[in-house]
Design a protein around this motif. Structure first.
Motif, PDB file in Angstrom:
ATOM      1  N   HIS A  81       0.857  -1.195   0.000  1.00 37.84           N
ATOM      2  CA  HIS A  81       0.000   0.000   0.000  1.00 37.84           C
ATOM      3  C   HIS A  81       0.887   1.238   0.000  1.00 37.84           C
ATOM      4  CE1 HIS A  81      -3.043   2.922   0.985  1.00 37.84           C
ATOM      5  NE2 HIS A  81      -3.975   1.984   1.002  1.00 37.84           N
ATOM      6  N   PRO A  82       0.749   2.135  -1.008  1.00 40.79           N
ATOM      7  CA  PRO A  82       1.652   3.288  -1.130  1.00 40.79           C
ATOM      8  C   PRO A  82       1.546   4.271   0.025  1.00 40.79           C
ATOM      9  CG  PRO A  82      -0.197   3.490  -2.641  1.00 40.79           C
ATOM     10  CD  PRO A  82      -0.266   2.112  -2.064  1.00 40.79           C
ATOM     11  N   ALA A  83       0.408   4.334   0.682  1.00 42.41           N
ATOM     12  CA  ALA A  83       0.242   5.309   1.760  1.00 42.41           C
ATOM     13  C   ALA A  83       0.814   4.804   3.083  1.00 42.41           C
ATOM     14  CB  ALA A  83      -1.241   5.646   1.934  1.00 42.41           C
ATOM     15  N   THR A  84       0.657   3.507   3.365  1.00 45.22           N
ATOM     16  CA  THR A  84       1.092   2.966   4.655  1.00 45.22           C
ATOM     17  C   THR A  84       2.435   2.254   4.588  1.00 45.22           C
ATOM     18  OG1 THR A  84      -0.064   0.859   4.300  1.00 45.22           O
ATOM     19  CG2 THR A  84      -1.319   2.663   5.287  1.00 45.22           C
ATOM     20  N   GLY A  85       2.834   1.837   3.373  1.00 46.85           N
ATOM     21  CA  GLY A  85       4.066   1.084   3.238  1.00 46.85           C
ATOM     22  C   GLY A  85       3.945  -0.355   3.676  1.00 46.85           C
ATOM     23  N   GLU A  86       2.746  -0.803   3.976  1.00 42.41           N
ATOM     24  CA  GLU A  86       2.519  -2.166   4.424  1.00 42.41           C
ATOM     25  C   GLU A  86       1.896  -2.997   3.299  1.00 42.41           C
ATOM     26  OE1 GLU A  86       0.036  -1.839   7.818  1.00 42.41           O
ATOM     27  OE2 GLU A  86       1.543  -0.861   9.070  1.00 42.41           O
ATOM     28  N   ALA A  87       2.047  -4.321   3.400  1.00 44.13           N
ATOM     29  CA  ALA A  87       1.475  -5.210   2.395  1.00 44.13           C
ATOM     30  C   ALA A  87      -0.049  -5.097   2.407  1.00 44.13           C
ATOM     31  CB  ALA A  87       1.898  -6.651   2.664  1.00 44.13           C
ATOM     32  N   VAL A  88      -0.631  -5.104   1.210  1.00 50.29           N
ATOM     33  CA  VAL A  88      -2.088  -5.041   1.095  1.00 50.29           C
ATOM     34  C   VAL A  88      -2.689  -6.339   1.628  1.00 50.29           C
ATOM     35  CG1 VAL A  88      -4.027  -4.876  -0.496  1.00 50.29           C
ATOM     36  CG2 VAL A  88      -1.982  -3.488  -0.876  1.00 50.29           C
ATOM     37  N   GLN A  89      -3.683  -6.211   2.450  1.00 49.73           N
ATOM     38  CA  GLN A  89      -4.328  -7.366   3.065  1.00 49.73           C
ATOM     39  C   GLN A  89      -5.825  -7.297   2.824  1.00 49.73           C
ATOM     40  OE1 GLN A  89      -2.796  -9.986   4.691  1.00 49.73           O
ATOM     41  NE2 GLN A  89      -4.829 -10.939   4.743  1.00 49.73           N
ATOM     42  N   VAL A  90      -6.399  -8.385   2.374  1.00 50.67           N
ATOM     43  CA  VAL A  90      -7.843  -8.457   2.196  1.00 50.67           C
ATOM     44  C   VAL A  90      -8.487  -8.806   3.535  1.00 50.67           C
ATOM     45  CG1 VAL A  90      -9.736  -9.662   1.045  1.00 50.67           C
ATOM     46  CG2 VAL A  90      -7.653  -9.115  -0.224  1.00 50.67           C
ATOM     47  N   THR A  91      -9.508  -8.059   3.893  1.00 50.60           N
ATOM     48  CA  THR A  91     -10.203  -8.255   5.171  1.00 50.60           C
ATOM     49  C   THR A  91     -11.389  -9.195   5.008  1.00 50.60           C
ATOM     50  OG1 THR A  91      -9.582  -6.032   5.887  1.00 50.60           O
ATOM     51  CG2 THR A  91     -11.412  -7.081   7.049  1.00 50.60           C
ATOM     52  N   ASN A  92     -11.495 -10.170   5.882  1.00 56.79           N
ATOM     53  CA  ASN A  92     -12.615 -11.108   5.862  1.00 56.79           C
ATOM     54  C   ASN A  92     -13.855 -10.436   6.446  1.00 56.79           C
ATOM     55  OD1 ASN A  92     -14.402 -13.231   5.969  1.00 56.79           O
ATOM     56  ND2 ASN A  92     -13.330 -14.340   7.588  1.00 56.79           N
ATOM     57  N   LEU A  93     -14.772 -10.066   5.573  1.00 53.82           N
ATOM     58  CA  LEU A  93     -15.969  -9.349   6.005  1.00 53.82           C
ATOM     59  C   LEU A  93     -16.998 -10.257   6.665  1.00 53.82           C
ATOM     60  CD1 LEU A  93     -16.493  -6.961   2.950  1.00 53.82           C
ATOM     61  CD2 LEU A  93     -15.356  -6.463   5.112  1.00 53.82           C
ATOM     62  N   LEU A  94     -16.785 -11.578   6.564  1.00 53.61           N
ATOM     63  CA  LEU A  94     -17.731 -12.520   7.165  1.00 53.61           C
ATOM     64  C   LEU A  94     -17.292 -12.982   8.551  1.00 53.61           C
ATOM     65  CD1 LEU A  94     -18.736 -14.716   4.087  1.00 53.61           C
ATOM     66  CD2 LEU A  94     -20.020 -12.861   5.168  1.00 53.61           C
ATOM     67  N   SER A  95     -16.198 -12.417   9.048  1.00 51.65           N
ATOM     68  CA  SER A  95     -15.813 -12.733  10.426  1.00 51.65           C
ATOM     69  C   SER A  95     -16.859 -12.149  11.375  1.00 51.65           C
ATOM     70  CB  SER A  95     -14.436 -12.161  10.743  1.00 51.65           C
ATOM     71  OG  SER A  95     -14.475 -10.744  10.757  1.00 51.65           O
ATOM     72  N   GLY A  96     -16.913 -12.674  12.580  1.00 52.10           N
ATOM     73  CA  GLY A  96     -17.921 -12.218  13.533  1.00 52.10           C
ATOM     74  C   GLY A  96     -17.885 -10.724  13.773  1.00 52.10           C
ATOM     75  N   ASP A  97     -16.685 -10.195  14.015  1.00 47.03           N
ATOM     76  CA  ASP A  97     -16.553  -8.764  14.310  1.00 47.03           C
ATOM     77  C   ASP A  97     -16.954  -7.901  13.123  1.00 47.03           C
ATOM     78  OD1 ASP A  97     -15.697  -9.371  16.835  1.00 47.03           O
ATOM     79  OD2 ASP A  97     -13.561  -9.112  16.389  1.00 47.03           O
ATOM     80  N   ASN A  98     -16.496  -8.267  11.926  1.00 45.63           N
ATOM     81  CA  ASN A  98     -16.778  -7.445  10.745  1.00 45.63           C
ATOM     82  C   ASN A  98     -18.245  -7.512  10.339  1.00 45.63           C
ATOM     83  OD1 ASN A  98     -14.276  -6.167   9.963  1.00 45.63           O
ATOM     84  ND2 ASN A  98     -13.495  -8.208   9.524  1.00 45.63           N
TER      85      ASN A  98
END
Length: 538
Positions: A81-98
């Motif tokens: 990610h150009p803004a954070t410098g961290e690897a792009v990670q896909v978020t699991n939207l079906l997790s309980g919290d999300n």
């Protein structure tokens, strides 16, 4: 319209317009006549119209995003990610919290959907002006002084200038395009298409500076400072190019509307509900007096607004004294100003012309307008949820970063690289509609990369703006796309996503190709891009 056409239609309701006598459309299900382009567009229309209802489509896409986020959430990607410098990670939207977050924020996601408030507030004022007869009277006068041959370019030019008022073109100019063409005896869908092409397809073609200029420049400058921390860019660094582009878009849109789109629509029957279709009668003596009075009130209001804006310490300016800055109160007040600009003269015209007798008539006009927007509100609900979930998933970020990295590794010649950027941005724009959000993501990739090979940030931003504009008009994921479908359904009930996409595809392809070539020629001639702008770095 000036001339014979106007005289023929002057004394009858527009429901009797010649455009209303069209025969059923030739499609692949019918005779199938016409050239290969027409057959291809008909095929796209038929396939597109077999898609689910737009609201259901957004629901299906949201579920698809959920499933993809589950499947890809455990995958490690090399994209950074150009803004954070961290690897792009896909978020699991079906997790309980999300998923709990999705449910608990569903209402605020819908009510906070920016296009919803813009459309409804502006339409309250526009609805009063329409129901009172004010807009019909103005358009009748406008048609009386506009030569028929200049109706299309005038409409596209007005649509382009409407960018200055943020999203005003979507809620005002596009539906008026249908009304004006219908009143002139031409097919209303052609008017809607021409206006949509100017408002959205020519989004970055405007000779009037607007809030989008400093907004994009801010992201470009921040990205350029990764390489050169002291570099400063002018907010109007693309102004000369976008001004010249205005002529290009008007000419291309004029030719496409009159020579490609309208001939294809000649057999499309207009079968809309007469009560939903704006009708323009002849302007009588009382209406002419009411029009003069309401126009005077509008002019006085605009004059008062200008007088309020002029002082350097005006409350409508930001802390630095700028009117056009994105954070200036003047820019943030565009939609409320549109509301006032139409409701005040609309009320004055209504009472003076006799269409309004009491205050309840004004409220009834607002209610009727909101009733016609019910379908859009339903679609906006599912659209808002989908866009929010797509953003939270990280899939859009992954798509943009991987595409940018692929282009970077190809090391193509200058003009080819520029065209590649435009095409990539046009593709990404099909999925990530926001111009600012997309450039915030892509600028840190493109700008430093191209500075290393001699491209100035100003030129890279100009290329981005061409790609960002051209494909707006063919993506159903653009927040205002369903609204344009609703405008079309006023006249042709069977209009669907496929109808609109097939109608706008020629604009998109021609704009993307010709505008890109225009930028390369503009660059080759060394014409100035804008204020304090350059083509090369350093």
């Amino acid at each position: 319209m000036a001339g014979k056409q106007n005289n023929n239609n002057e004394d009858k309701p527009m429901s009797e317009s010649p455009a209303n006598t069209a025969a059923p459309m030739d499609t692949p299900n019918g005779p199938g006549k016409g050239g290969w382009v027409d057959r291809a567009l008909n095929f796209i229309e038929v396939v597109g119209n077999r898609l689910p209802d737009p609201a259901v489509l957004f629901l299906i896409l949201m579920v698809t995003v959920w499933v993809l986020s589950l499947l890809l959430s455990g995958v490690s990607f090399d994209a950074i990610h150009p803004a954070t410098g961290e690897a792009v990670q896909v978020t699991n939207l079906l997790s309980g919290d999300n998923f709990a977050y999705f449910l608990s924020n569903m209402v605020t996601t819908f009510t906070g959907f920016a296009p919803l408030g813009v459309v409804l507030v502006a339409m309250l004022g526009v609805g009063v002006a329409e129901q009172s007869g004010f807009i019909n009277a103005v358009l009748k006068k406008l048609l009386g002084v506009t030569p028929q041959m200049l109706l299309t370019p005038m409409l596209i030019l007005v649509a382009i200038v409407s960018h200055t008022a943020v999203d005003a073109g979507y809620v005002l100019v596009i539906p008026l395009g249908g009304v004006i063409f219908y009143a002139a005896g031409r097919h209303p869908l052609a008017g809607i298409a021409a206006a949509f092409a100017g408002v959205s397809g020519g989004f970055s073609a405007n000779f009037v500076p607007s809030a989008i200029d400093p907004l994009l420049q801010g992201f470009t400058q921040s990205a350029a400072q990764i390489v050169s921390p002291e570099l400063q860019l002018n907010p109007l660094n693309n102004w000369f190019f976008t001004s010249a582009s205005c002529l290009v878009i008007v000419l291309l849109g004029w030719w496409l509307t009159d020579k490609v789109i309208e001939p294809r629509l000649k057999n499309v029957a207009i079968d809309g509900d007469p009560e939903e279709m704006p009708v323009m009668q002849e302007v009588g003596t009382r209406e002419r007096r009411a029009l003069r009075l309401s126009t005077l009130v509008m002019v006085i209001g605009i004059g008062a607004l200008i007088a309020w804006m002029l002082p350097g310490d005006s409350a409508l300016r930001d802390e630095a004294g700028n009117l056009a800055a994105f954070g200036a109160p003047a820019m943030k007040s565009i939609v409320p100003l549109i509301f006032l600009l139409f409701i005040i003269p609309g009320v004055v015209f209504g009472y003076a012309a006799g269409t309004f007798q009491k205050s309840k008539d004004v409220i009834d006009a607002m209610s009727k307008t909101m009733g016609s927007m019910s379908y859009y509100i339903v679609m906006a609900f599912f659209c808002a949820l989908f866009i929010a979930e797509f953003g939270r998933s990280g899939l859009g970020t992954l798509l943009a970063v991987e595409g940018g990295n692929l282009l970077a590794t190809m090391a193509l010649p200058g003009p080819v690289t520029l065209m590649g950027i435009i095409l990539l941005v046009g593709f990404v724009n099909l999925f990530v509609g926001s111009a600012s959000a997309k450039w915030a993501l892509l600028a840190p990739i493109f700008v430093p990369m191209l500075m290393q090979v001699g491209f100035s940030p100003d030129l890279t931003q100009a290329a981005y703006r061409v790609g960002d504009s051209s494909t707006n008009i063919i993506t159903p994921l653009m927040p205002y796309f369903p609204l344009v479908v609703v405008y079309c359904q006023r006249y042709v009930k069977s209009t669907g996503i496929g109808t609109l996409v097939s109608m706008m595809l020629p604009y998109s392809v021609v704009f993307l190709l010709c505008w890109s070539i225009f930028l390369v020629i503009y660059w080759s001639l060394g014409l100035p891009l804008g204020l304090q702008a350059s083509y090369t770095y350093p």
